[in-house]
Design an enzyme around this catalytic site. Structure first.
Site, PDB file in Angstrom:
ATOM      1  N   GLU A 302       8.164  27.318 -91.875  1.00  0.00           N
ATOM      2  CA  GLU A 302       9.419  26.724 -92.337  1.00  0.00           C
ATOM      3  C   GLU A 302       9.642  27.005 -93.818  1.00  0.00           C
ATOM      4  O   GLU A 302      10.719  27.436 -94.226  1.00  0.00           O
ATOM      5  CB  GLU A 302       9.411  25.211 -92.080  1.00  0.00           C
ATOM      6  CG  GLU A 302      10.711  24.527 -92.433  1.00  0.00           C
ATOM      7  CD  GLU A 302      11.844  24.972 -91.526  1.00  0.00           C
ATOM      8  OE1 GLU A 302      11.749  24.748 -90.312  1.00  0.00           O
ATOM      9  OE2 GLU A 302      12.818  25.568 -92.028  1.00  0.00           O
ATOM     10  N   ASP A 306      12.653  29.284 -95.414  1.00  0.00           N
ATOM     11  CA  ASP A 306      13.683  28.655 -96.245  1.00  0.00           C
ATOM     12  C   ASP A 306      13.721  29.285 -97.635  1.00  0.00           C
ATOM     13  O   ASP A 306      14.801  29.542 -98.191  1.00  0.00           O
ATOM     14  CB  ASP A 306      13.404  27.150 -96.396  1.00  0.00           C
ATOM     15  CG  ASP A 306      13.498  26.398 -95.074  1.00  0.00           C
ATOM     16  OD1 ASP A 306      13.995  26.976 -94.092  1.00  0.00           O
ATOM     17  OD2 ASP A 306      13.060  25.227 -95.027  1.00  0.00           O
ATOM     18  N   SER A 552      17.263  26.102 -88.577  1.00  0.00           N
ATOM     19  CA  SER A 552      16.471  26.136 -89.811  1.00  0.00           C
ATOM     20  C   SER A 552      16.882  27.284 -90.711  1.00  0.00           C
ATOM     21  O   SER A 552      16.821  27.183 -91.922  1.00  0.00           O
ATOM     22  CB  SER A 552      15.001  26.380 -89.466  1.00  0.00           C
ATOM     23  OG  SER A 552      14.306  25.202 -89.385  1.00  0.00           O
TER      24      SER A 552
END
Ligand SMILES: *[C@@H]1O[C@H](CO)[C@@H](O)[C@H](O)[C@H]1NC(C)=O
Ligand SMILES: *[C@@H]1O[C@H](CO)[C@@H](O)[C@H](O)[C@H]1NC(C)=O
Ligand SMILES: *[C@@H]1O[C@H](CO)[C@@H](O)[C@H](O)[C@H]1NC(C)=O
Ligand SMILES: *[C@@H]1O[C@H](CO)[C@@H](O)[C@H](O)[C@H]1NC(C)=O
Ligand SMILES: *[C@@H]1O[C@H](CO)[C@@H](O)[C@H](O)[C@H]1NC(C)=O
Ligand SMILES: *[C@@H]1O[C@H](CO)[C@@H](O)[C@H](O)[C@H]1NC(C)=O
Ligand SMILES: *[C@@H]1O[C@H](CO)[C@@H](O)[C@H](O)[C@H]1NC(C)=O
Ligand SMILES: *[C@@H]1O[C@H](CO)[C@@H](O)[C@H](O)[C@H]1NC(C)=O
Length: 637
Positions: A302, A306, A552
């Site tokens: 993640e 990001d 995401s």
């Protein structure tokens, strides 16, 4: 006869109340409809054991918060962009002296000594340590001990009552019906953040190696491999920021999820050479640490995703702020982050539930022993988070309290983005609801995600380039690897700003599902608001390139775009754009989005909703056209 008996009861009540302290009738204040999965009732609580009762006091003017926010966020409003200071916010919503007084005197007349009653600094909470017996008397309830499959125990009640005259002054009481119990990572076998119901939205199980990265430069393969140049071309995001010292883009990560610097650099060398030698600006909250070299694919995915895309899209000239929240032992909840950026929201004064939110210092071995971050962290103008709960993980009061905090951030000019979820109309972990509102893998009722359903958050869904199409063709809703989260809240009513858009959808394309499986009232908040590509991102992860899909991916893209719009405004002396929803739904902005009209978002045994012309509950208004948005926002005051 009937009249007489009523008269007699009334008369005897009257007599009683003249002899005893005034007691108004008790009404149900909160009631739980189910025990969450994995828990069972073990026994009644020992009447003499002690519990820390906390009363969340009703904030003043809180029912007006949507109007205040609308007034400064609607492009036609004379007050557009006139954001408040943190002091303005605290003053406006602090509970009234009357609220504090009513609750205090009720406690005192119920036999709780005045010296035992503590009031939080911002007057938002009253705390008192009581015996179980005292609590049961006060709230006309019974406290039980519940045990989780993991062995963890939790104290709660099924329902509690408050005197009618006290009710309007109390939001909720903890511990009570809430079941947002902390589970430790070890006992549940899940990562700390997901054990707390925060789902990380990267689609990990689909991870595949991206193959030779040298062959995926340019725009030829954007249907199978997304790189920064694909996104820049899709949304026309060619912009060099100029007010970088006045701005930053905030990305939130929950420990033990952390990034790996060598991954960021490998990505930089291949796809974004301006990031070579760059790292995010780390703001550690409650023991948060980064980067890491001891992570795993699961824990690095993640943050790597990001940051690689967030940093690339705002260019190496614009710092990205990484809010890394929670220690390695206990992690953190969203309220821990909110505490850090807003002093008025901290423990005793805000929305925290000690059973849900991590309390620091963390006394577990290896835990963070520092004080809890409380208003010590500066918020950036745009904050993107790719984690979420299911609404049903949280009690409605808890969710409402947190949602009001997002509105307060909006009042201060901050844009809050959350990804909308990766399971279509189902919730995180593909859970749906059953008729008693329990989440279950056998569920058939749509299960909305939170905070995306909070009307003061901008919820971001996912799209993709159609197979064999190019970035110059219209995108479709994300389908296949994951499905864009979307639907209608069960907790939050429809905000004014989206009424027209959602009415259009419900009138023209009304889903023919039975009203028992979705919130068909036409009065509930629809999400997401906006979308961006979320398919097959090429991510440097633990030394190799992988494909990652999910909402995401989409949230940092929207965050980067809005950060660049803020840059242009800051450069000419204007303020940040703040809460964007009333603006993006306004007719003036109608041409600033690519409408997505193809695809659906299955889940809960159904085909989900369809992408349609106009707003729909899987791609919102559509994907951004950066130059149009920029031009329109530069016109606003
Ligand atoms: C909800 O329904 C399911 C299935 O019938 C049952 O297993 C569960 O115990 C129920 N939960 C509560 C708290 O009623
Ligand atoms: C309640 O008890 C805890 C633990 O003993 C203590 O830290 C706290 O200060 C007490 N609170 C009040 C309001 O007395
Ligand atoms: C970064 O800033 C420098 C100096 O202002 C400029 O020459 C360069 O083009 C900028 N790079 C990007 C990607 O904006
Ligand atoms: C791009 O990534 C590969 C790993 O797949 C790495 O071997 C290579 O050095 C990188 N390219 C550059 C220019 O650094
Ligand atoms: C990983 O490293 C960080 C510091 O870089 C440390 O705080 C953490 O406990 C480590 N985690 C494990 C599982 O060793
Ligand atoms: C895409 O093109 C390839 C090669 O022309 C073809 O084999 C494939 O079936 C196409 N896929 C779709 C979804 O049209
Ligand atoms: C539908 O949404 C409204 C407003 O959000 C809420 O009051 C209502 O309880 C919801 N209905 C169901 C069945 O959850
Ligand atoms: C989606 O579109 C299909 C095909 O037109 C239609 O059969 C279906 O009823 C639609 N579903 C919803 C929920 O609108």
């Amino acid at each position: 006869m009937r009249c007489l008996s009523i008269f007699l009861i009334a008369a005897s009540l009257g007599l009683l109340s003249s002899a005893e302290p005034f007691r108004s009738p008790y009404n149900i204040h909160e009631k739980r409809t189910c025990i969450p999965q994995g828990w069972s009732l073990t026994r009644r609580c020992n009447p003499i054991s002690s519990i820390p009762l906390r009363f969340a006091l009703k904030q003043k003017n809180i029912e007006e918060i949507g109007n205040y926010l609308y007034d400064m966020s609607h492009p036609n409003s004379p007050n557009y962009g006139k954001h408040w200071t943190a002091g303005d916010v605290a003053r406006t919503f602090a509970p009234t002296d009357e609220t504090v007084g009513v609750v205090r005197s009720w406690l005192i007349t119920s036999g709780i000594g005045e010296e035992r009653i503590a009031l939080g600094r911002a007057k938002a909470w009253i705390q008192v340590n009581v015996t179980v017996e005292e609590a049961e008397e006060l709230m006309n309830t019974e406290y039980n001990v519940y045990t989780h499959l993991s062995g963890k125990v939790h104290v709660a009640c099924e329902v509690y009552y408050l005197p009618e005259h006290v009710q309007p002054h109390v939001d909720f009481i903890t511990p009570s019906v809430h079941f947002d119990a902390k589970l430790t990572r070890r006992s549940s076998g899940e990562s700390a953040s997901s054990a707390r119901g925060i789902g990380r939205l990267g689609f990990v199980s689909d991870l595949e190696t991206a193959g030779a990265v040298s062959s995926i430069h340019g725009l030829e393969h954007c249907d199978t491999s997304i790189t920064p140049i694909c996104l820049r071309t899709l949304y026309d995001l060619f912009y060099n920021p100029v007010a970088t010292d006045k701005n930053s883009f905030g990305i939130v990560e929950y420990t033990p999820n952390t990034y790996v610097q060598s991954d960021l650099q490998m990505f930089a060398r291949n796809f974004s050479t301006d990031l070579i030698g760059k790292e995010p600006y780390l703001v550690s909250i409650d023991g948060g640490y980064a980067p890491t070299t001891n992570g795993t694919i699961e824990l690095d995915i993640e943050s790597d995703l990001d940051l690689e895309y967030g940093m690339s899209l705002v260019t190496g000239n614009q710092t990205v702020t990484l809010y890394q929240v929670g220690d390695a032992v206990n992690g953190a909840s969203m309220n821990n982050f909110l505490d850090a950026i807003d002093g008025s929201y901290c423990t005793l004064d805000g929305g925290d539930d000690p059973l849900q939110d991590i309390v620091y210092p963390d006394i577990l071995p290896g835990g963070y022993m520092g004080p809890e971050a409380c208003g010590t962290v500066e918020p950036t103008y745009v904050i993107s988070t790719s984690y979420s709960y299911n609404e049903a993980d949280l009690g409605p009061f808890y969710a409402e309290r947190q949602c009001a905090e997002y509105a307060k951030l909006g009042l201060m000019g901050i844009t809050v983005l959350y990804s909308s979820g990766d399971n279509g109309v189902a919730g995180n972990s593909d859970l749906c609801l059953i008729s008693n509102h329990t989440q279950s893998h056998d569920g058939y009722i749509f299960n909305p995600t939170f905070p995306g359903t909070c009307p003061y958050v901008t919820s971001v869904g996912a799209t993709m380039v159609k197979p064999n199409a190019t970035v110059f063709d219209p995108e479709v809703a994300m389908m296949g690897r994951i499905y864009s989260g979307g639907g209608f809240s069960n907790y939050f009513g429809m905000p004014e700003y989206q009424k027209k858009a959602v009415d259009h959808y419900l009138t023209k394309y009304r889903p023919d599902y039975p009203s028992t499986i979705w919130n068909s009232t036409g009065m509930s908040r629809g999400y997401p608001d906006i979308s961006a590509n979320g398919a097959n991102y090429v991510v440097a992860l633990d030394g190799g390139f992988r494909h990652i899909s999910g909402t995401s991916c989409s949230s940092p893209v929207i965050g980067a775009i809005l950060t660049m719009i803020n840059d242009a405004r800051l450069a000419i002396g204007k303020g940040p754009i703040g809460f964007v929803n009333p603006t993006i739904y306004s007719p003036e902005f109608a041409d600033a989005f690519n409408d997505i009209t193809e695809g659906n978002n299955p889940g809960c045994g159904t085909a989900g909703y369809n992408a349609t012309d106009g707003w729909d509950p899987l791609t919102g208004l559509g994907t951004p056209k950066f130059p149009k948005l920029l031009a329109l926002w530069l016109l606003l005051p």
